[in-house]
Scaffold this motif. Sequence first.
Motif, PDB file in Angstrom:
ATOM      1  N   ALA A   1      -4.176  12.742   7.805  1.00 29.25           N
ATOM      2  CA  ALA A   1      -3.186  11.952   7.069  1.00 29.25           C
ATOM      3  C   ALA A   1      -3.833  10.736   6.414  1.00 29.25           C
ATOM      4  O   ALA A   1      -3.526  10.398   5.260  1.00 29.25           O
ATOM      5  N   GLN A   2      -4.742  10.076   7.135  1.00 34.60           N
ATOM      6  CA  GLN A   2      -5.410   8.907   6.570  1.00 34.60           C
ATOM      7  C   GLN A   2      -6.312   9.303   5.405  1.00 34.60           C
ATOM      8  O   GLN A   2      -6.349   8.628   4.366  1.00 34.60           O
ATOM      9  N   THR A   3      -7.041  10.405   5.565  1.00 36.01           N
ATOM     10  CA  THR A   3      -7.904  10.889   4.485  1.00 36.01           C
ATOM     11  C   THR A   3      -7.082  11.239   3.250  1.00 36.01           C
ATOM     12  O   THR A   3      -7.438  10.873   2.123  1.00 36.01           O
TER      13      THR A   3
ATOM     14  N   HIS B   1      -4.519   7.469  -3.122  1.00 37.08           N
ATOM     15  CA  HIS B   1      -4.788   6.196  -3.785  1.00 37.08           C
ATOM     16  C   HIS B   1      -5.762   6.398  -4.945  1.00 37.08           C
ATOM     17  O   HIS B   1      -5.581   5.851  -6.040  1.00 37.08           O
TER      18      HIS B   1
ATOM     19  N   SER C   1      -2.213  15.650  11.861  1.00 33.62           N
ATOM     20  CA  SER C   1      -3.388  14.945  12.376  1.00 33.62           C
ATOM     21  C   SER C   1      -3.501  13.564  11.747  1.00 33.62           C
ATOM     22  O   SER C   1      -3.503  13.444  10.515  1.00 33.62           O
ATOM     23  N   PRO C   2      -3.609  12.490  12.553  1.00 29.33           N
ATOM     24  CA  PRO C   2      -3.746  11.137  11.982  1.00 29.33           C
ATOM     25  C   PRO C   2      -4.973  11.011  11.082  1.00 29.33           C
ATOM     26  O   PRO C   2      -4.921  10.332  10.059  1.00 29.33           O
ATOM     27  N   GLN C   3      -6.069  11.667  11.449  1.00 28.20           N
ATOM     28  CA  GLN C   3      -7.287  11.590  10.639  1.00 28.20           C
ATOM     29  C   GLN C   3      -7.077  12.247   9.269  1.00 28.20           C
ATOM     30  O   GLN C   3      -7.456  11.689   8.236  1.00 28.20           O
TER      31      GLN C   3
ATOM     32  N   ARG D   1       2.205   5.065   0.455  1.00 31.82           N
ATOM     33  CA  ARG D   1       1.975   6.037   1.518  1.00 31.82           C
ATOM     34  C   ARG D   1       2.380   7.431   1.052  1.00 31.82           C
ATOM     35  O   ARG D   1       3.481   7.638   0.539  1.00 31.82           O
TER      36      ARG D   1
ATOM     37  N   ASN E   1      -4.209  10.060   2.440  1.00 31.57           N
ATOM     38  CA  ASN E   1      -3.661   8.845   1.853  1.00 31.57           C
ATOM     39  C   ASN E   1      -4.690   8.148   0.964  1.00 31.57           C
ATOM     40  O   ASN E   1      -4.372   7.667  -0.131  1.00 31.57           O
ATOM     41  N   HIS E   2      -5.948   8.086   1.414  1.00 30.26           N
ATOM     42  CA  HIS E   2      -7.008   7.495   0.594  1.00 30.26           C
ATOM     43  C   HIS E   2      -7.215   8.298  -0.687  1.00 30.26           C
ATOM     44  O   HIS E   2      -7.414   7.719  -1.771  1.00 30.26           O
TER      45      HIS E   2
ATOM     46  N   SER F   1       3.890  10.753   1.551  1.00 32.20           N
ATOM     47  CA  SER F   1       4.852  11.249   2.540  1.00 32.20           C
ATOM     48  C   SER F   1       4.961  12.761   2.554  1.00 32.20           C
ATOM     49  O   SER F   1       5.356  13.350   3.554  1.00 32.20           O
TER      50      SER F   1
ATOM     51  N   ARG G   1       0.855  -1.178   0.000  1.00 31.82           N
ATOM     52  CA  ARG G   1       0.000   0.000   0.000  1.00 31.82           C
ATOM     53  C   ARG G   1       0.893   1.230   0.000  1.00 31.82           C
ATOM     54  O   ARG G   1       1.693   1.424   0.922  1.00 31.82           O
TER      55      ARG G   1
END
Length: 286
Positions: free
Chosen positions: A150-152, A158, A146-148, A21, A154-155, A23, A19
């Motif tokens: 960063a995850q958004t 993708h 913010s982890p949230q 990432r 990253n999606h 950066s 997956r």
Amino acid sequence: MPQYLFSDSTYTIFKENTRPRLSLISVSTENSAPIFRSLHSHEDCASILFVLEGSCICTLEAKKYQLKAGDIACINAGTLHGTMAAQKKQAYKIMGLDIKNLHLKGLPPLHLIDNESSPILHTKDYQSMLTSYAVILLDLAPLAASPQAAQTANHLMHSFLFVLYKLIHESKNDTKEDTYSLGLQIKEYLDQHYLENLKLPEIAEALHMNTYYLSHTFKKATGYAPMQYVTQRRIGEAQNMLLSTDLTVTEIAMRCGWNNSNYFQSVFSNVVGMPPGKYRKAWKSK
């Protein structure tokens, strides 16, 4: 009211158990950090440059491309690249994405394209969709801690890659350039020795050709005179050190092939448009 049923597809463009990432996200505008980056490379990530407004000149390895709004440069890990404004005082907005752990099916790790595909894509019918992704990614960029967020992001990256993958295959170039041309042989020599005290007659002697023929051949293949290219490589290396180390300007000058710090600063200012210290502050204050 129209309804659209999506398939329950497990299709993926990524190699099994990998997956990518996101950066880093960067944005260059005429009012932000300087767009100019001399020739440099990243070994640990693939990069995407997406021109949202205006235009720029992008150099990949030793070939120059002029990009306009809607164009994307696909940069594999290890690829020498640099950017500069196409015109002085022109408005522009360019988003950059650095992607680690990328492994697309059928390609080596950290590659967006193969050797037979053009590194420059014209987004055409996909421009609106990719621009929408870019706008949200740039909105999320200041929230990178913010982890949230960063995850958004990253999606979204993708999703950006899925569209890009489709575009690359639709735009596949069937013609393969001769990677063993004389111009690229000269480039390979310069890439190996650019930090040394190079002089044109010595380069010509090492490659068993006269200086005029060497200069003419390299200029025709790349758009650069040989010593201009050496300067670009040295400036690119100096920029990397300014942004990634705490070395003094004098130490960087010595490591990048200049024995005189004042002369290095003069060359850097002429090429980049500002002194090394100001360049370091401009990027590190972002």
